[in-house]
Design a protein around this motif. Structure first.
Motif, PDB file in Angstrom:
ATOM      1  N   PRO A 290      74.269  18.872  42.271  1.00 34.85           N
ATOM      2  CA  PRO A 290      74.142  17.717  41.374  1.00 34.85           C
ATOM      3  C   PRO A 290      72.943  17.932  40.443  1.00 34.85           C
ATOM      4  N   THR A 291      72.776  17.035  39.489  1.00 34.36           N
ATOM      5  CA  THR A 291      71.563  17.044  38.672  1.00 34.36           C
ATOM      6  C   THR A 291      70.375  16.702  39.564  1.00 34.36           C
ATOM      7  N   ILE A 292      69.337  17.535  39.540  1.00 32.26           N
ATOM      8  CA  ILE A 292      68.180  17.339  40.407  1.00 32.26           C
ATOM      9  C   ILE A 292      67.211  16.359  39.753  1.00 32.26           C
ATOM     10  N   CYS A 293      66.846  15.342  40.502  1.00 32.31           N
ATOM     11  CA  CYS A 293      65.979  14.288  39.979  1.00 32.31           C
ATOM     12  C   CYS A 293      65.166  13.709  41.144  1.00 32.31           C
ATOM     13  N   VAL A 294      63.852  13.630  41.063  1.00 35.07           N
ATOM     14  CA  VAL A 294      63.060  13.752  39.859  1.00 35.07           C
ATOM     15  C   VAL A 294      62.351  15.112  39.899  1.00 35.07           C
ATOM     16  N   ARG A 295      62.495  15.895  38.826  1.00 31.39           N
ATOM     17  CA  ARG A 295      61.780  17.159  38.724  1.00 31.39           C
ATOM     18  C   ARG A 295      60.360  16.906  38.212  1.00 31.39           C
ATOM     19  N   PRO A 296      59.345  17.449  38.887  1.00 31.74           N
ATOM     20  CA  PRO A 296      57.991  17.335  38.358  1.00 31.74           C
ATOM     21  C   PRO A 296      57.765  18.334  37.221  1.00 31.74           C
ATOM     22  N   GLY A 297      56.618  18.247  36.572  1.00 34.73           N
ATOM     23  CA  GLY A 297      56.269  19.214  35.536  1.00 34.73           C
ATOM     24  C   GLY A 297      56.811  18.835  34.178  1.00 34.73           C
ATOM     25  N   ALA A 298      56.864  19.843  33.309  1.00 37.86           N
ATOM     26  CA  ALA A 298      57.273  19.606  31.924  1.00 37.86           C
ATOM     27  C   ALA A 298      58.791  19.575  31.794  1.00 37.86           C
ATOM     28  N   PRO A 299      59.317  18.936  30.749  1.00 38.45           N
ATOM     29  CA  PRO A 299      60.763  18.976  30.488  1.00 38.45           C
ATOM     30  C   PRO A 299      61.236  20.411  30.284  1.00 38.45           C
ATOM     31  N   ASN A 300      62.495  20.680  30.650  1.00 40.23           N
ATOM     32  CA  ASN A 300      63.060  22.012  30.427  1.00 40.23           C
ATOM     33  C   ASN A 300      64.191  21.931  29.412  1.00 40.23           C
TER      34      ASN A 300
ATOM     35  N   GLU B  95      57.928  10.801  33.034  1.00 38.23           N
ATOM     36  CA  GLU B  95      56.985  10.502  31.966  1.00 38.23           C
ATOM     37  C   GLU B  95      56.459   9.059  32.028  1.00 38.23           C
ATOM     38  N   PRO B  96      57.317   8.054  32.186  1.00 33.12           N
ATOM     39  CA  PRO B  96      56.789   6.690  32.275  1.00 33.12           C
ATOM     40  C   PRO B  96      55.825   6.486  33.442  1.00 33.12           C
ATOM     41  N   VAL B  97      56.115   7.102  34.579  1.00 38.17           N
ATOM     42  CA  VAL B  97      55.209   6.982  35.725  1.00 38.17           C
ATOM     43  C   VAL B  97      53.839   7.578  35.396  1.00 38.17           C
ATOM     44  N   ALA B  98      53.841   8.621  34.563  1.00 36.33           N
ATOM     45  CA  ALA B  98      52.587   9.271  34.162  1.00 36.33           C
ATOM     46  C   ALA B  98      51.928   8.583  32.966  1.00 36.33           C
ATOM     47  N   GLY B  99      52.507   7.468  32.531  1.00 33.86           N
ATOM     48  CA  GLY B  99      51.922   6.743  31.411  1.00 33.86           C
ATOM     49  C   GLY B  99      52.323   7.258  30.051  1.00 33.86           C
ATOM     50  N   GLN B 100      53.413   8.045  29.991  1.00 36.98           N
ATOM     51  CA  GLN B 100      53.850   8.645  28.740  1.00 36.98           C
ATOM     52  C   GLN B 100      55.178   8.045  28.286  1.00 36.98           C
ATOM     53  N   ALA B 101      55.403   8.084  26.985  1.00 34.98           N
ATOM     54  CA  ALA B 101      56.662   7.599  26.434  1.00 34.98           C
ATOM     55  C   ALA B 101      57.798   8.571  26.731  1.00 34.98           C
TER      56      ALA B 101
ATOM     57  N   PRO C 148      57.037  -3.188  35.245  1.00 36.31           N
ATOM     58  CA  PRO C 148      57.701  -3.361  33.946  1.00 36.31           C
ATOM     59  C   PRO C 148      57.068  -2.555  32.829  1.00 36.31           C
ATOM     60  N   GLU C 149      55.757  -2.268  32.942  1.00 35.60           N
ATOM     61  CA  GLU C 149      55.105  -1.477  31.902  1.00 35.60           C
ATOM     62  C   GLU C 149      55.638  -0.043  31.882  1.00 35.60           C
ATOM     63  N   ALA C 150      56.014   0.476  33.039  1.00 37.54           N
ATOM     64  CA  ALA C 150      56.597   1.816  33.091  1.00 37.54           C
ATOM     65  C   ALA C 150      57.966   1.825  32.409  1.00 37.54           C
ATOM     66  N   ARG C 151      58.776   0.839  32.734  1.00 41.39           N
ATOM     67  CA  ARG C 151      60.102   0.776  32.106  1.00 41.39           C
ATOM     68  C   ARG C 151      59.987   0.627  30.590  1.00 41.39           C
ATOM     69  N   ALA C 152      59.008  -0.112  30.133  1.00 40.53           N
ATOM     70  CA  ALA C 152      58.855  -0.358  28.695  1.00 40.53           C
ATOM     71  C   ALA C 152      58.534   0.907  27.919  1.00 40.53           C
ATOM     72  N   ARG C 153      58.123   1.961  28.614  1.00 44.90           N
ATOM     73  CA  ARG C 153      57.806   3.229  27.936  1.00 44.90           C
ATOM     74  C   ARG C 153      59.050   4.045  27.614  1.00 44.90           C
ATOM     75  N   VAL C 154      60.215   3.593  28.053  1.00 47.92           N
ATOM     76  CA  VAL C 154      61.461   4.331  27.822  1.00 47.92           C
ATOM     77  C   VAL C 154      62.187   3.714  26.633  1.00 47.92           C
TER      78      VAL C 154
END
Length: 309
Positions: free
Chosen positions: A166-176, A189-195, A257-263
């Motif tokens: 299956p699709t592996i989730c959640v992968r740490p590190g940078a996007p591939n 990314e949202p968990v890390a405070g990023q958009a 909710p602040e994490a979700r708002a980053r998506v």
């Protein structure tokens, strides 16, 4: 005897190697473009490419009890660079199988395939007998690889087993470069405070697995007796069905909710064309009967990711 892991320096390969060591492996050889990050005297890194005949010959020079073939050009890059995708995902797979064929003893050959081998109109739950109809170059390459592994097994050159992950989730590190990279990105990314962006419709059905369960199933694939596999050497691995909407609801519950708002909700047709052609659920009765595991729900997957950070 040696266990060979192609792509052993990658996210999944390194985790597999660590799990194999915990399972009692005495010697593991990683073949990848960079050295394996697992620091253990039992792990040997051979830096090279799987399309290099000399590197593949060196990797198998001492024989191998098991070969895990994880190395591949991912879905996004395969679609953009047709020649490189087929060269690595098909030609190099054949090269590796030929090297195994020359060994004195046929090794267990575990090939990681993908639900991208399917496409077109599909039932709600894909049966084990579903015809392959890939709608991407990556899926095409994986489908060819599956046939090669099955044929080399039929001839007795390897003791092969293709596992469709299956699709592996959640992968740490940078996007591939995978078209499915956003599946981890809308959480990581949202968990890390990023958009982050979700480029597919929120009701897109996704078949996913946590990294831990995927690795446990790969270990299992390497040691399951050949007599238990029967004629078919291709198996859909267990997963859970979810949607981006359900994932974002979970993100809000567990990370706020602040994490979700980053998506941001966007649409990228290139990603939609690939990911929305994939099935969202599989009949994995056979795999579960053979001891392969599955996650319970997405909350549990996210909780594990948060605990491991």
């Amino acid at each position: 005897m040696t266990i060979v892991v192609t792509g052993g320096a990658g996210f999944l390969g390194a985790r597999l190697i660590a799990a194999l060591l915990k399972d009692g492996a005495e010697r593991i050889l990683s073949l990848d473009r960079v050295a394996c990050p697992v620091d253990d005297a039992r792990v040997h890194s051979l830096v090279g490419s799987i399309d290099d005949a000399d590197a593949v010959a060196r990797a198998l020079s001492g024989g191998a009890e098991t070969v895990y073939h994880l190395a591949a050009v991912l879905s996004g890059q395969s679609e953009q660079d047709f020649d490189t995708g087929l060269h690595i995902n098909v030609d190099a797979t054949r090269l590796l199988l030929e090297a195994c064929r020359r060994l004195d003893r046929a090794p267990r050959f575990v090939f990681t395939s993908s639900l991208a081998v399917f496409g077109g109109e599909m039932p709600q739950i894909v049966p084990p007998t579903m015809a392959l109809m890939p709608q991407s170059s990556y899926g095409c390459g994986k489908a060819i690889g599956e046939l090669l592994v099955s044929e080399y097994s039929r001839k007795g050159f390897v003791d092969g087993l293709t596992v469709r992950l299956p699709t592996i989730c959640v992968r740490p590190g940078a996007p591939n470069s995978a078209a499915s990279s956003f599946v981890s990105g809308i959480i990581r990314e949202p968990v890390a405070g990023q958009a982050s962006e979700c480029p597919v419709p929120l009701d897109t059905r996704l078949w996913i697995s946590s990294p831990g369960v995927a690795v446990d199933n790969l270990v299992r694939a390497g040691r399951i007796p050949a007599a238990d596999l029967g004629l078919s050497r291709v198996m859909d691995m267990p997963g859970i069905t979810t949607t981006p909407a359900e994932m974002l609801d979970s993100l809000e519950r567990l990370a706020g909710p602040e994490a979700r708002a980053r998506v941001a909700l966007t649409r990228e047709q290139r990603i939609i064309d690939i990911v929305c052609s994939w099935p969202g659920a599989f009949d994995v009765t056979r795999a579960r009967a053979l001891g392969f595991g599955a996650d319970t729900d997405f909350d549990a997957i996210l909780q594990q990711f948060l605990a491991d950070r």
